[in-house]
Each structure stands twice: as C-alpha cells, then as structure tokens.
Write a protein that holds these residues in place. Structure first.
Motif, PDB file in Angstrom:
ATOM      1  N   ILE A  73     -23.677 -26.033  -2.592  1.00 59.92           N
ATOM      2  CA  ILE A  73     -24.513 -27.182  -2.951  1.00 59.92           C
ATOM      3  C   ILE A  73     -23.601 -28.381  -3.184  1.00 59.92           C
ATOM      4  N   LEU A  74     -23.767 -29.402  -2.343  1.00 56.81           N
ATOM      5  CA  LEU A  74     -22.865 -30.552  -2.336  1.00 56.81           C
ATOM      6  C   LEU A  74     -23.576 -31.793  -2.854  1.00 56.81           C
ATOM      7  N   SER A  75     -22.859 -32.564  -3.643  1.00 56.61           N
ATOM      8  CA  SER A  75     -23.363 -33.864  -4.093  1.00 56.61           C
ATOM      9  C   SER A  75     -23.059 -34.885  -3.003  1.00 56.61           C
ATOM     10  N   HIS A  76     -24.059 -35.212  -2.194  1.00 54.54           N
ATOM     11  CA  HIS A  76     -23.796 -35.950  -0.950  1.00 54.54           C
ATOM     12  C   HIS A  76     -23.212 -37.341  -1.205  1.00 54.54           C
ATOM     13  N   LEU A  77     -23.410 -37.912  -2.376  1.00 54.62           N
ATOM     14  CA  LEU A  77     -22.864 -39.239  -2.644  1.00 54.62           C
ATOM     15  C   LEU A  77     -21.335 -39.216  -2.767  1.00 54.62           C
ATOM     16  N   PHE A  78     -20.767 -38.064  -3.059  1.00 50.83           N
ATOM     17  CA  PHE A  78     -19.325 -37.980  -3.287  1.00 50.83           C
ATOM     18  C   PHE A  78     -18.577 -37.331  -2.122  1.00 50.83           C
ATOM     19  N   TRP A  79     -19.295 -36.822  -1.139  1.00 51.26           N
ATOM     20  CA  TRP A  79     -18.653 -36.169  -0.003  1.00 51.26           C
ATOM     21  C   TRP A  79     -18.578 -37.141   1.173  1.00 51.26           C
ATOM     22  N   PRO A  80     -17.558 -36.979   2.024  1.00 49.68           N
ATOM     23  CA  PRO A  80     -17.536 -37.788   3.259  1.00 49.68           C
ATOM     24  C   PRO A  80     -18.748 -37.467   4.127  1.00 49.68           C
TER      25      PRO A  80
ATOM     26  N   SER B 177     -33.607 -25.265  15.282  1.00 50.97           N
ATOM     27  CA  SER B 177     -34.429 -24.164  14.784  1.00 50.97           C
ATOM     28  C   SER B 177     -33.558 -22.959  14.460  1.00 50.97           C
ATOM     29  N   LEU B 178     -33.788 -22.385  13.303  1.00 49.27           N
ATOM     30  CA  LEU B 178     -33.079 -21.191  12.874  1.00 49.27           C
ATOM     31  C   LEU B 178     -33.967 -19.965  13.074  1.00 49.27           C
ATOM     32  N   PRO B 179     -33.404 -18.776  13.075  1.00 51.76           N
ATOM     33  CA  PRO B 179     -34.236 -17.565  13.106  1.00 51.76           C
ATOM     34  C   PRO B 179     -35.209 -17.559  11.934  1.00 51.76           C
ATOM     35  N   PRO B 180     -36.413 -17.028  12.123  1.00 47.04           N
ATOM     36  CA  PRO B 180     -37.431 -17.067  11.041  1.00 47.04           C
ATOM     37  C   PRO B 180     -36.949 -16.434   9.745  1.00 47.04           C
ATOM     38  N   GLU B 181     -36.164 -15.364   9.820  1.00 47.73           N
ATOM     39  CA  GLU B 181     -35.683 -14.717   8.603  1.00 47.73           C
ATOM     40  C   GLU B 181     -34.786 -15.651   7.799  1.00 47.73           C
ATOM     41  N   ILE B 182     -33.952 -16.389   8.501  1.00 45.06           N
ATOM     42  CA  ILE B 182     -33.058 -17.323   7.813  1.00 45.06           C
ATOM     43  C   ILE B 182     -33.849 -18.478   7.219  1.00 45.06           C
ATOM     44  N   SER B 183     -34.813 -18.987   7.961  1.00 42.63           N
ATOM     45  CA  SER B 183     -35.636 -20.089   7.446  1.00 42.63           C
ATOM     46  C   SER B 183     -36.405 -19.661   6.201  1.00 42.63           C
ATOM     47  N   ALA B 184     -36.911 -18.415   6.209  1.00 41.05           N
ATOM     48  CA  ALA B 184     -37.638 -17.925   5.038  1.00 41.05           C
ATOM     49  C   ALA B 184     -36.713 -17.800   3.834  1.00 41.05           C
ATOM     50  N   SER B 185     -35.481 -17.337   4.068  1.00 39.46           N
ATOM     51  CA  SER B 185     -34.520 -17.231   2.975  1.00 39.46           C
ATOM     52  C   SER B 185     -34.158 -18.603   2.425  1.00 39.46           C
ATOM     53  N   GLN B 186     -34.038 -19.583   3.321  1.00 40.31           N
ATOM     54  CA  GLN B 186     -33.743 -20.943   2.854  1.00 40.31           C
ATOM     55  C   GLN B 186     -34.882 -21.491   1.996  1.00 40.31           C
TER      56      GLN B 186
ATOM     57  N   LEU C 112     -32.896 -29.833  -2.376  1.00 36.25           N
ATOM     58  CA  LEU C 112     -31.921 -29.409  -1.373  1.00 36.25           C
ATOM     59  C   LEU C 112     -32.290 -29.946   0.006  1.00 36.25           C
ATOM     60  N   THR C 113     -31.289 -30.420   0.732  1.00 34.73           N
ATOM     61  CA  THR C 113     -31.422 -30.760   2.153  1.00 34.73           C
ATOM     62  C   THR C 113     -30.422 -29.902   2.911  1.00 34.73           C
ATOM     63  N   TRP C 114     -30.924 -29.034   3.776  1.00 34.03           N
ATOM     64  CA  TRP C 114     -30.057 -28.063   4.433  1.00 34.03           C
ATOM     65  C   TRP C 114     -29.304 -28.708   5.598  1.00 34.03           C
ATOM     66  N   LEU C 115     -28.007 -28.466   5.648  1.00 34.19           N
ATOM     67  CA  LEU C 115     -27.153 -28.904   6.764  1.00 34.19           C
ATOM     68  C   LEU C 115     -26.823 -27.673   7.594  1.00 34.19           C
ATOM     69  N   ASN C 116     -27.726 -27.382   8.532  1.00 38.42           N
ATOM     70  CA  ASN C 116     -27.609 -26.124   9.270  1.00 38.42           C
ATOM     71  C   ASN C 116     -26.350 -26.034  10.125  1.00 38.42           C
ATOM     72  N   ALA C 117     -25.875 -27.180  10.604  1.00 34.64           N
ATOM     73  CA  ALA C 117     -24.720 -27.153  11.512  1.00 34.64           C
ATOM     74  C   ALA C 117     -23.434 -26.735  10.825  1.00 34.64           C
ATOM     75  N   LEU C 118     -23.404 -26.736   9.486  1.00 30.60           N
ATOM     76  CA  LEU C 118     -22.172 -26.422   8.762  1.00 30.60           C
ATOM     77  C   LEU C 118     -22.087 -24.966   8.327  1.00 30.60           C
ATOM     78  N   GLY C 119     -23.163 -24.201   8.534  1.00 28.15           N
ATOM     79  CA  GLY C 119     -23.190 -22.837   8.017  1.00 28.15           C
ATOM     80  C   GLY C 119     -22.449 -21.844   8.892  1.00 28.15           C
ATOM     81  N   GLN C 120     -22.231 -20.676   8.318  1.00 31.55           N
ATOM     82  CA  GLN C 120     -21.651 -19.548   9.038  1.00 31.55           C
ATOM     83  C   GLN C 120     -22.526 -18.329   8.826  1.00 31.55           C
ATOM     84  N   VAL C 121     -22.598 -17.486   9.858  1.00 30.73           N
ATOM     85  CA  VAL C 121     -23.476 -16.318   9.834  1.00 30.73           C
ATOM     86  C   VAL C 121     -22.687 -15.100  10.280  1.00 30.73           C
ATOM     87  N   THR C 122     -22.884 -13.981   9.564  1.00 29.75           N
ATOM     88  CA  THR C 122     -22.328 -12.703  10.004  1.00 29.75           C
ATOM     89  C   THR C 122     -23.389 -12.007  10.849  1.00 29.75           C
TER      90      THR C 122
END
Length: 707
Positions: A462-469, A477-486, A502-512
């Motif tokens: 969880i990032l404070s967007h005012l202080f981050w670059p 679109s994410l898989p439905p299971e991931i969207s439900a978890s979010q 919360l505003t999700w930044l999907n492009a920054l995530g990592q998935v196993t």
C-alpha cells in the motif's frame, strides 16, 4: 682525425695533435724568451697560452668534438656505474682513461666551464636513465625507492662526479688519493636532483598508477609525495595529469562506470599525496564537470550506494568500490566545516598550502562517498534519482531492507531530514504494508473459510501516491479469482482505514503461476500481464479437441491490454515452452501440452530442436527484461503531458488555420492553465511525430491539420 666512427679514437687523436702543437709553439718561448721577461714571464705565458688555445680550439669543428666527448663520457659513466646491464668488461677496457683524458684537455686549455657543462648534461642523462631502468613500475608499498636512490647517489654517483671533476678544478694534475673527499652539501644537492628525476618519472606513470590502485600501487604516490614540495612541482604534476586525463579517460567511448572507478582511485591517491586536498581539487574539477554532463552518472552512483555485494559482480552499472565503501562507512560528512581551522585541539593541524585558491576548503572532496554525492550542483538531482532507484528496489524485493534504511539514515545526515521525507515515507509504506497484510489476511480467512474452492493468497503493498514517483498505471482485465480477491481485500482495508481508498496498479504486481500440462508442471513467478495472458488459454478447447488457439488481436481485445504487453507475455511463455506460435498463421499461438521426446532428452535431440530450445530460452530472458520497471521514465511522463497539449494544438490549428512553431508555443503559454512547460525544441519533436503519423503537415514552415 675526427672522421673515425669511434668517438674515443677521434677525441684522443685531437688531443694528441693539440698537445704536439702546444709543444712546438711554446717550447722555444719556454727556453729562450720567458727567462728574459719580468717575473719569469708569467703574464706573457698567460697571454700567449690564451691566444694559442683560442686559435687552435676555434679552428676545429666544435659541435663534432662536443658530440664525441658527450658520447665518450656517457659510455664511461654507464659502464662504471653499471647502468647498462649488457656492458661487458671487454667494452670497458676499450674505453680510455677518461680521467687522464680530462687532465690532458685541461692542460691544453679545452677544459674549464665548457667541459664541465658537457659533463653535467651527460651525468643528468645518465641519472635519468638509471632511474627509469631501475625504478620504473616499482610501485609496491611501502616504498624503499627513495632510500635506495639516495644511497646510490651518495656512494656511487657522487663519488664518480667528484673524481671526474677533480682534474677540471686545477691546472695541475691531482695527486692520487685512496678516497675522494665529497662535500655534504654537494651530495644533498645531487640527491635532490635525483628525487626530481624520480618525481618526473612518477608523474609520467601517474595515470597508470591510479588505474592499478587496487593492485597496491601506493608506493608510487609515496615517492611522488617527496617531489611535490614546491609550487612548481605541484603545478607540473596537476597540469600533466589533467592533460593525460582528457586524452585517455574523458572521452565519449569511456563508460561512466570506468570514469567513476578511476575518479574514486584518484580521490584515494591524491588524498595520500596531499592530505590538504589542494591537488585533488585541481585534478577533480575536469572530471566532475564531465561527469555532470553524463545522463547516467546519478543512476550509477545511487544504484551503487544501494547495491549488495552479489549485485556488484553481476551488474555492469554498479561500482563495487562504492558498494564496499558504503558498507564500511559509519557516517557521512554532513557539511563543510568552515571553522575547522579554529579547532585548537587538533594536534595534526597544518597551515593551508601556499598554492591554495581563495575558495579552498580543507575537507573538500576528500571522502569518496561525499565527493560523488556532491558531484551535482543541487542536491535535488541526487535526491530525485535516489527516490527513483529506492522505489524500484522497494517494489521488486521482498527483503528486510536493512541496506536501504542504513543508506537513507546516512544521507539524512548530509542533506537533512526534510529533503528525504518522501523516501522515508516510501520505506514506511513498505513496512506498514506487511502489518496491514497480516491483519487483512486474518479477516479474509474468516470470510473465505466457508468456501470450498481455493482462494488465491493476495499480498498488497500500500503506497502513499503523493510521496512516490510516477508509477505505471496501465489497466487490463485480471483473472476473475484475482479480481475477487482484490475486491475483498479493498473492502477489509476500507473498514480498517475508513478515510482511505485503494487504487490497484495491476501492472506492478507479481504472480506465482502453476500450470498443469499433460506431461509436466510449470511453476513461474511472473508479471501480472503475463499471468493474465496465459490464463486466457485456460479451460477452453476447440471443437475438434485440439488446444485452444488465440491471436494477438483477440487477446488485446478480451483483456483490454496494450499490444506491447500481450506480445511480451506471449514471448515469455514461448520461451518457457508453454505456448507455441502457429507455423501457418501469423500472430497465432496455442498451448504446447506435450513436449517432443527430443526436447526432453538432450542426447537424442536434433540440431534443429536444440536451436529451438536456445531460441526459446533467449526469448524468455528478453521477455523477462521487458516493460518491468515499476517507475515511469521522464520521457513517458513528458509524452503523456504532450498528449494533453495536443488537444489545444488541434483546436488552435482548426480555428485559426496554419501557424508557425513560435506562434503555437506563444499561444500555448497563453491558453494552457498554469503555462506551457516545454520549449520550442520539445514541441517541434512532438509535432514532427504527428507529421510522420499523417495528422499534420508542414507547408512553408507552418503546421496545419492534414485534410
């Protein structure tokens, strides 16, 4: 007489004939005339001897005689002082008795200051040759070169000079003595001359000494330290070294890391050479000026400060010396101490050198980290770059961040806490995210405990967007299971933090991702867009029972994802031998459920299959290094702002017709709220891109909407 190719025979012949001439001209005067003169003819003797010597001497080719004498003295000195290793006793026997020759030259009036000058030039050259042959490249610390050189000058060189000069100091032949007396002042003078020659050699070698600093070349600096004791020598060293730097290092072909490595060695070497820092200040200025003009200097310095030991060996953009320096450092100099000279308790205090400039400060540029940080004219440049690199590391790594916290605390001592407040908030965000994750995971388990289907485990930062670059915010679109978890995660979070959303930044995530194929299982840690693309191939089969086939256009449309992300993900999974491109249809891919047997057994694989595997591995590596940067570049941000101003440009050209570039810029500065932040060159480059795209055209230097 002088045409003999061997110098010693030509000179001997000249001396022999001049002695005979003196005998012929002076014998009768000595026997019959001088006895009749007053005082035995002493005045007449001097007058006649002087005129006869001048007549005979200046009738000879002086340059040829001087050259032959120089060669003869040089051969004799090198042989007796054992400077040339290949000189044999046979060669030494061929050289005549030089001392006897000097006496004969003095007797016939060819000695004096003229011969002393020749001897001085020869001995200076011999001394220089001896120093270069014996001590060139001898840089090991602790240096004993100076002590050896002083001993050699006192016991060999000085005695040889005194012996050679003895016949020239008197008109009569000196009586042979068992030992030659040497004045202490003369020995000290010759030793200082030798030290100057050694200093000139070390000045020539100084750049190589700096480059080899890590291989223990400290001894050369110890030798040079005894040379730079006067202003002329100090100026010579700095001017020569700066010239070599500009010729061999400060060139476009040199990598920034190489320049920084040499600069670090220069700081260490010149700090030893001149603890006051005057010489370092002189030679560092052109390097610092050159490094400021390089775009990647700040990135390399900051990355090196935050790098670990294992990173320095694998990355070409990290300085191992700086990473080690920050590990060993316990503090950073906060500010230059203007009152350092008023510290009366400092028992090692020394006055400023006489050649120090008016803006000289004693502690300037002496510590490696401080000098690299102070490269930039304002601290904002360094702090901004530090914030970017720190953000990348915080988002990509899952460690305890001890190194980042330590570096941040050290930098706060130099720049102050207000300048690094944003970085401190970024670190606190990551630390707090772990605690919040634990609380939310506990609440999630209560909600999902009654569900039978597995729920993906979600960990958020969880990032404070005012202080981050500026961060990548591409949505898809994410898989439905991931969207439900979010959604569940956000609901619990808003319950805990009622004033935050919360505003999700999907492009920054990592998935196993774990894939179950017919003959194997594949587990990979991938980017979210790569997971979304491979998920699109799941649980779908074609009507004829073959694996599902997807095209790039279908994936782009169904996932609402940019084509670059889709292609990156497809390339990655092709490299992992999970997907396979269609041989008959372009931009078409299907799942590779079973691998060919030749791919599983390398011993039976064909050359074509091996080539395919190598290509796939290379493709996977390329896809992994694709658009994975969490922070947006300055170019991306500028391009996004230009897209906003593009609407103003279109409106102006539509309503008022064609306009030149200068007028467009002027109008934008008037109509855009807050002003237009770009100049003519930036806008020209942007508009040229629109011309290439066919949206604008240039007629007579004016831009207009293309019909």
């Amino acid at each position: 007489m002088l045409e003999d190719p061997d110098a010693k025979y030509g000179v001997s012949n000249v001396v022999m004939y001049l002695e005979r001439a003196h005998t012929v001209y002076l014998h009768n005067l000595q026997e019959h005339v001088y006895p009749l003169c007053a005082n035995g003819g002493e005045e007449e003797k001097k007058w006649i001897f002087s005129n006869l010597t001048g007549l005979l001497t200046y009738s000879l080719p002086q340059q040829k005689i001087n050259d032959d004498l120089t060669e003869l003295f040089k051969m004799h000195a090198e042989a007796l002082l054992e400077i040339q290793s290949d000189s044999s006793t046979t060669e030494q026997r061929k050289i005549p008795n030089v001392r006897r020759l000097l006496t004969r030259l003095q007797d016939i009036g060819m000695g004096g200051s003229r011969l002393q000058k020749i001897l001085a030039e020869v001995m200076s050259g011999v001394l220089s040759t001896h120093i270069k042959q014996t001590y060139a490249g001898e840089w090991v610390s602790r240096s004993k070169v100076t002590a050896k050189l002083r001993y050699w000058v006192e016991n060999r060189f000085a005695r040889y000079i005194v012996e050679m000069l003895a016949p020239l100091n008197t008109g009569t032949r000196p009586q042979p003595t068992s030992e030659t007396e040497i004045a202490l002042s003369d020995v000290e003078k010759w030793q200082e001359i030798a030290i100057n020659h050694l200093g000139a050699l070390r000045t020539e070698e100084l750049f190589n000494v700096i480059v080899e600093w890590e291989n223990d070349s400290r001894g050369a600096i110890e030798d040079l330290k005894r040379y730079v004791i006067n202003t002329a020598a100090r100026t010579h060293v700095t001017n020569s070294f700066c010239e070599v730097l500009s010729r061999r290092l400060l060139q476009p072909g040199a990598a920034t890391t190489e320049i920084l490595q040499v600069y670090i060695s220069i700081i260490r070497a010149f700090s030893l050479l001149d603890p006051k820092g005057v010489l370092l200040d002189r030679v560092a200025r052109p390097i610092r000026r050159y490094l400021r003009d390089r775009d990647d200097t700040a990135v390399i310095v900051v990355s090196s400060l935050l790098a670990d030991a294992e990173e320095t060996s694998s990355s070409s953009d990290v300085l191992p010396e700086l990473a080690e320096e920050i590990q060993n450092s316990t503090t950073l100099t906060a500010q230059e101490d203007d009152d350092a000279d008023l510290d009366f308790d400092d028992m090692e205090w020394m006055p400023d050198p006489v050649d120090a400039g008016p803006d000289y400060k004693k502690s300037k540029h002496l510590d490696v980290i401080g000098s690299l940080i102070s490269l930039f004219e304002t601290k904002d440049i360094f702090v901004k770059e530090f914030q970017k690199v720190l953000g990348e590391r915080l988002l990509k790594q899952a460690q305890a961040f001890e190194k980042e916290i330590r570096v941040l605390e050290l930098l706060k001592l130099r720049f102050g806490e207000p300048s690094l407040q944003a970085c401190e908030v970024m670190l606190r965000d990551i630390v707090d995210s772990r605690r919040v994750n634990h609380v939310i995971r506990t609440e999630q388990k209560k909600v999902t405990s009654q569900r039978t289907e597995p729920v993906p485990e979600l960990h958020a930062r969880i990032l404070s967007h005012l202080f981050w670059p500026s961060l990548h915010s591409e949505d898809f679109s994410l898989p439905p299971e991931i969207s439900a978890s979010q959604t569940l995660y956000a609901t619990v979070f808003e319950t805990l933090k009622q004033s935050r959303k919360l505003t999700w930044l999907n492009a920054l995530g990592q998935v196993t991702v774990q894939l179950e194929l017919e003959d194997r299982s594949v587990t990979e840690v991938v980017q979210t867009w790569q997971a979304s693309v491979i998920y699109a191939f799941q649980n779908e089969e074609s009507h004829d029972g073959r694996p599902v086939t997807k095209t790039v256009q279908e994936l782009t449309s169904s996932l609402s994802m940019s084509e670059s992300f889709v292609r990156n993900a497809l390339t990655f999974w092709v490299g992992k031998l999970v997907l396979r491109p269609s041989s008959s249809h372009a931009d078409t891919y299907h799942v590779l459920e079973t691998l060919p047997s030749s791919a599983l057994d390398p011993s039976t694989s064909s050359q074509g299959m091996q080539s395919t595997l190598l290509t796939a591995a290379a493709a996977a590596d390329a896809a992994t290094s694709g658009p994975a940067h969490a922070l947006r570049s300055e170019e991306d941000i500028a391009q996004e702002k230009m897209e906003v101003f593009w609407q103003f440009v279109v409106g102006m050209l539509t309503n008022q017709g064609a306009m030149p570039l200068a007028r467009i810029v002027m109008m934008l500065k008037v109509v855009v709220p807050g002003g237009f932040p770009f100049g003519n060159e930036e806008l020209k480059s942007f508009l040229e891109g629109r011309v290439i795209e066919g949206k604008l055209e240039v007629v007579g230097g004016q831009y207009k909407i293309k019909a």
